[in-house]
Design an enzyme around this catalytic site. Structure first.
Site, PDB file in Angstrom:
ATOM      1  N   GLU A   1       0.852  -1.192   0.000  1.00  0.00           N
ATOM      2  CA  GLU A   1       0.000   0.000   0.000  1.00  0.00           C
ATOM      3  C   GLU A   1       0.888   1.242   0.000  1.00  0.00           C
ATOM      4  OE1 GLU A   1      -2.093   0.716   3.842  1.00  0.00           O
ATOM      5  OE2 GLU A   1      -1.347  -1.271   4.387  1.00  0.00           O
TER       6      GLU A   1
ATOM      7  N   CYS B   1      -3.424  -3.654   4.641  1.00  0.00           N
ATOM      8  CA  CYS B   1      -2.557  -4.676   5.252  1.00  0.00           C
ATOM      9  C   CYS B   1      -3.001  -6.101   4.922  1.00  0.00           C
ATOM     10  CB  CYS B   1      -2.511  -4.482   6.764  1.00  0.00           C
ATOM     11  SG  CYS B   1      -2.069  -2.809   7.208  1.00  0.00           S
TER      12      CYS B   1
ATOM     13  N   THR C   1       3.224   4.060  15.923  1.00  0.00           N
ATOM     14  CA  THR C   1       2.912   2.789  15.256  1.00  0.00           C
ATOM     15  C   THR C   1       3.456   2.761  13.828  1.00  0.00           C
ATOM     16  OG1 THR C   1       0.711   3.468  14.458  1.00  0.00           O
ATOM     17  CG2 THR C   1       0.819   2.554  16.671  1.00  0.00           C
TER      18      THR C   1
ATOM     19  N   SER D   1     -10.622   2.395  14.034  1.00  0.00           N
ATOM     20  CA  SER D   1      -9.913   1.325  13.309  1.00  0.00           C
ATOM     21  C   SER D   1      -9.640   0.129  14.218  1.00  0.00           C
ATOM     22  CB  SER D   1      -8.614   1.837  12.691  1.00  0.00           C
ATOM     23  OG  SER D   1      -7.627   2.086  13.676  1.00  0.00           O
TER      24      SER D   1
ATOM     25  N   HIS E   1      -2.527  -9.904  12.491  1.00  0.00           N
ATOM     26  CA  HIS E   1      -1.924  -8.705  11.899  1.00  0.00           C
ATOM     27  C   HIS E   1      -1.532  -7.819  13.074  1.00  0.00           C
ATOM     28  CE1 HIS E   1      -1.176  -4.995   9.965  1.00  0.00           C
ATOM     29  NE2 HIS E   1      -2.316  -4.422  10.348  1.00  0.00           N
TER      30      HIS E   1
ATOM     31  N   LYS F   1      -5.181  -7.599  22.288  1.00  0.00           N
ATOM     32  CA  LYS F   1      -6.632  -7.437  22.506  1.00  0.00           C
ATOM     33  C   LYS F   1      -7.409  -8.485  21.721  1.00  0.00           C
ATOM     34  CE  LYS F   1      -6.721  -2.489  23.471  1.00  0.00           C
ATOM     35  NZ  LYS F   1      -7.298  -1.183  23.170  1.00  0.00           N
TER      36      LYS F   1
ATOM     37  N   ASN G   1       5.252  -1.381  12.526  1.00  0.00           N
ATOM     38  CA  ASN G   1       4.243  -1.806  11.562  1.00  0.00           C
ATOM     39  C   ASN G   1       4.855  -1.962  10.171  1.00  0.00           C
ATOM     40  OD1 ASN G   1       1.815  -2.448  10.359  1.00  0.00           O
ATOM     41  ND2 ASN G   1       0.737  -0.600  11.020  1.00  0.00           N
TER      42      ASN G   1
HETATM   43  N1  CAA Z   1       1.110   3.428  30.869  1.00  0.00           N
HETATM   44  C1  CAA Z   1       0.558   2.317  30.312  1.00  0.00           C
HETATM   45  N2  CAA Z   1      -0.423   2.395  29.374  1.00  0.00           N
HETATM   46  C2  CAA Z   1      -0.862   3.609  28.994  1.00  0.00           C
HETATM   47  C3  CAA Z   1      -0.333   4.792  29.554  1.00  0.00           C
HETATM   48  C4  CAA Z   1       0.706   4.670  30.534  1.00  0.00           C
HETATM   49  N3  CAA Z   1       1.266   5.742  31.095  1.00  0.00           N
HETATM   50  N4  CAA Z   1      -0.953   5.850  28.981  1.00  0.00           N
HETATM   51  C5  CAA Z   1      -1.863   5.342  28.113  1.00  0.00           C
HETATM   52  N5  CAA Z   1      -1.806   4.003  28.120  1.00  0.00           N
HETATM   53  C6  CAA Z   1      -2.595   3.053  27.321  1.00  0.00           C
HETATM   54  C7  CAA Z   1      -4.055   3.436  27.199  1.00  0.00           C
HETATM   55  O1  CAA Z   1      -4.775   3.062  28.342  1.00  0.00           O
HETATM   56  C8  CAA Z   1      -4.424   2.660  25.958  1.00  0.00           C
HETATM   57  O2  CAA Z   1      -4.610   1.313  26.309  1.00  0.00           O
HETATM   58  P1  CAA Z   1      -5.950   0.543  25.841  1.00  0.00           P
HETATM   59  O3  CAA Z   1      -5.967   0.563  24.352  1.00  0.00           O
HETATM   60  O4  CAA Z   1      -5.771  -0.828  26.414  1.00  0.00           O
HETATM   61  O5  CAA Z   1      -7.102   1.287  26.408  1.00  0.00           O
HETATM   62  C9  CAA Z   1      -3.164   2.713  25.087  1.00  0.00           C
HETATM   63  O6  CAA Z   1      -2.102   3.091  25.990  1.00  0.00           O
HETATM   64  C10 CAA Z   1      -3.231   3.707  23.935  1.00  0.00           C
HETATM   65  O7  CAA Z   1      -3.498   4.979  24.457  1.00  0.00           O
HETATM   66  P2  CAA Z   1      -4.670   5.892  23.839  1.00  0.00           P
HETATM   67  O8  CAA Z   1      -5.951   5.153  23.835  1.00  0.00           O
HETATM   68  O9  CAA Z   1      -4.599   7.205  24.527  1.00  0.00           O
HETATM   69  O10 CAA Z   1      -4.260   5.959  22.308  1.00  0.00           O
HETATM   70  P3  CAA Z   1      -3.801   7.105  21.350  1.00  0.00           P
HETATM   71  O11 CAA Z   1      -4.805   8.188  21.313  1.00  0.00           O
HETATM   72  O12 CAA Z   1      -2.392   7.480  21.633  1.00  0.00           O
HETATM   73  O13 CAA Z   1      -3.871   6.303  19.962  1.00  0.00           O
HETATM   74  C11 CAA Z   1      -3.836   4.559  18.378  1.00  0.00           C
HETATM   75  C12 CAA Z   1      -3.525   4.939  19.818  1.00  0.00           C
HETATM   76  C13 CAA Z   1      -5.325   4.753  18.081  1.00  0.00           C
HETATM   77  C14 CAA Z   1      -3.511   3.092  18.166  1.00  0.00           C
HETATM   78  C15 CAA Z   1      -2.969   5.435  17.430  1.00  0.00           C
HETATM   79  O14 CAA Z   1      -1.609   5.125  17.640  1.00  0.00           O
HETATM   80  C16 CAA Z   1      -3.275   5.277  15.978  1.00  0.00           C
HETATM   81  O15 CAA Z   1      -4.145   5.947  15.435  1.00  0.00           O
HETATM   82  N6  CAA Z   1      -2.554   4.365  15.232  1.00  0.00           N
HETATM   83  C17 CAA Z   1      -2.740   4.166  13.823  1.00  0.00           C
HETATM   84  C18 CAA Z   1      -3.994   3.376  13.475  1.00  0.00           C
HETATM   85  C19 CAA Z   1      -3.846   1.901  13.737  1.00  0.00           C
HETATM   86  O16 CAA Z   1      -2.759   1.349  13.840  1.00  0.00           O
HETATM   87  N7  CAA Z   1      -4.985   1.199  13.777  1.00  0.00           N
HETATM   88  C20 CAA Z   1      -4.958  -0.238  13.946  1.00  0.00           C
HETATM   89  C21 CAA Z   1      -6.145  -0.901  13.289  1.00  0.00           C
HETATM   90  S1  CAA Z   1      -6.087  -0.571  11.537  1.00  0.00           S
HETATM   91  C22 CAA Z   1      -4.942  -1.689  10.942  1.00  0.00           C
HETATM   92  O17 CAA Z   1      -4.628  -2.641  11.585  1.00  0.00           O
HETATM   93  C23 CAA Z   1      -4.306  -1.441   9.638  1.00  0.00           C
HETATM   94  C24 CAA Z   1      -2.968  -0.890   9.880  1.00  0.00           C
HETATM   95  O18 CAA Z   1      -1.988  -1.618   9.953  1.00  0.00           O
HETATM   96  C25 CAA Z   1      -2.871   0.537  10.085  1.00  0.00           C
END
Ligand code: CAA
Length: 394
Positions: free
Chosen positions: A81, A113, A155, A204, A236, A245, A278
């Site tokens: 991609e 992916c 990521t 996502s 994946h 998860k 990733n």
């Molecule tokens: N200590 C331990 N854990 C902590 C922490 C700390 N001090 N602070 C936060 N966390 C935890 C949170 O509790 C959360 O855990 P849970 O998911 O278990 O609730 C985790 O860290 C992430 O924190 P946030 O929820 O605040 O996340 P964020 O706003 O920073 O965003 C994300 C995380 C959505 C994954 C972001 O990185 C993102 O958008 N990534 C790109 C999209 C992606 O990868 N999507 C995956 C599905 S799509 C796919 O698979 C195709 C592909 O390859 C892209």
């Protein structure tokens, strides 16, 4: 002997530079535990300007192909991609760099992916349908780019996985039927005018888990398979926490003692992913390689694989570990590759990030930056990309 079709060899290449995510956390004023535990990543590969999807794929595939393979491959599928051309398939550059038989179909496919899994299933069907065909090369190569200081930044990653698909494979036999599901959703996408992805991050992750449930239930209904029939389940892995998860969701109903071994295998299956980040379409297969390289599986073990590509398409399928699979793996080569990488500062990573995002029509030359790579991107002349190799393919 019954005919088995599956993965005979796996090659892997990831850039020779990485960023430690503790350094990134410090720079972004985030608690490092969020990245290491909350996201589940330790490091991420950083792409230098002398590598792209073609060179990474060539570097991965060169590890596994011998002269007989080059002659016998009659289908070459390049899943990505992170395409470098809207028209010409990256597979053709790869065919030339690796000196693969010209009596072959060579093309590029895309579905986020999920692309490499589509390639793998096409490879299976090709070998099943054509008794005279012998080998198919499937590569997944990508650069995961979200942008500096974005939510997705932690990521990111880059790399390529090359899979040689044959009859009577030495690593894994693929099983049929499989279960798949597709639906048009906007969870992650990259319009033509962007070199970084757009993601509705939380949405996502929810879709990834929803599609996991849909495909696993469909797989169970089609085959009668129970989770306990599977020794391990691979996912994946855009970041390891999401796979975790997925595993928690799948194992909810199991007793604690039964669950444990799935989580042990999950740790083994995410070792390389934690260090590379990733790979988009190669991520599931890097997880497979992480697991196989631990050499802990018994012959005949059945492995579940969950593939997810945003947009979105998902597939759940299984594969069976072949006898003496350990003899085919190049564990030392994979470990050395990661060990010899150079750690970047955050400022250096940001500089690399800006360089590799450059695309326009002028001529330019790229200085060689990847000392261990066989293949590298040398620049552009008359709007033609120039690829070079360190030494002729053996
Ligand atoms: N200590 C331990 N854990 C902590 C922490 C700390 N001090 N602070 C936060 N966390 C935890 C949170 O509790 C959360 O855990 P849970 O998911 O278990 O609730 C985790 O860290 C992430 O924190 P946030 O929820 O605040 O996340 P964020 O706003 O920073 O965003 C994300 C995380 C959505 C994954 C972001 O990185 C993102 O958008 N990534 C790109 C999209 C992606 O990868 N999507 C995956 C599905 S799509 C796919 O698979 C195709 C592909 O390859 C892209």
């Amino acid at each position: 002997m019954a005919t088995i079709i599956g993965i005979d060899k796996i090659g892997f290449y990831s850039p020779e530079y990485y960023l430690d995510l503790t350094d990134l956390a410090t720079a972004r004023q985030v608690d490092p535990a969020k990245y290491k535990i909350g996201i589940g990543q330790d490091q991420m590969a950083v792409l230098p300007a002398d590598q792209d999807i073609v060179t990474m794929a060539a570097n991965a595939a060169a590890q596994i192909l011998d002269q007989a393979d080059r002659q016998q491959i009659d289908l070459l599928i390049f899943a990505t991609e992170s395409g470098i051309d809207q028209s010409k398939a990256a597979a053709l550059y790869l065919q030339e760099l690796l000196q693969i038989n010209h009596q072959a179909r060579a093309f590029e496919i895309k579905e986020a992916c999920y692309g490499a899994t589509a390639g793998l299933q096409i490879a299976y069907d090709h070998l099943a349908a054509h008794p005279t065909s012998q080998k198919v090369l499937v590569v997944g190569a990508d650069v995961a780019r979200y942008g500096i200081a974005t939510a997705g930044e932690v990521t990111q990653g880059a790399g390529a996985v090359a899979l040689l698909i044959t009859r009577q494979p030495r690593l894994l036999g693929l099983q049929q039927p499989t279960a798949y599901y597709s639906e048009e959703i906007m969870d992650f996408w990259r319009p033509n005018y962007r070199d970084t992805a757009l993601a509705d991050g939380k949405f996502s992750t929810a879709q990834y888990l929803r599609f996991l449930d849909l495909t696993w239930q469909a797989y169970r209904a089609k085959t009668g398979t129970q989770l306990t029939d599977l020794t391990a389940v691979l996912f994946h892995i855009p970041f390891t926490k999401l796979g975790l998860k997925g595993l928690r969701q799948l194992t909810t109903d199991l007793a604690a003692a039964t669950k444990e071994s799935y989580f042990d295998y999950f740790q083994q299956a995410t070792g390389y992913n934690r260090q590379v980040g990733n790979l988009y379409t190669g991520s599931l297969y890097l997880s497979l390689l992480s697991l196989l390289d631990q050499q802990q599986l018994a012959a005949g073990s059945k492995i579940g694989l969950y593939s997810y590509g945003s947009g979105a398409v998902a597939e759940f399928f299984t594969a069976v570990v072949q006898p003496n699979y350990q003899q085919t793996l190049q564990v030392a080569c994979h470990q050395q590759q990661l060990h010899q990488r150079q750690r970047l500062t955050v400022a250096e990573y940001e500089q690399f990030f800006m360089q590799t995002g450059l695309t326009d029509d002028h001529d330019f030359q790229i200085k060689r930056q990847s000392p261990h790579a066989d293949f590298y991107f040398a620049g552009q002349t008359d709007q033609r990309r120039i690829y070079q190799r360190k030494e002729p393919v053996k």
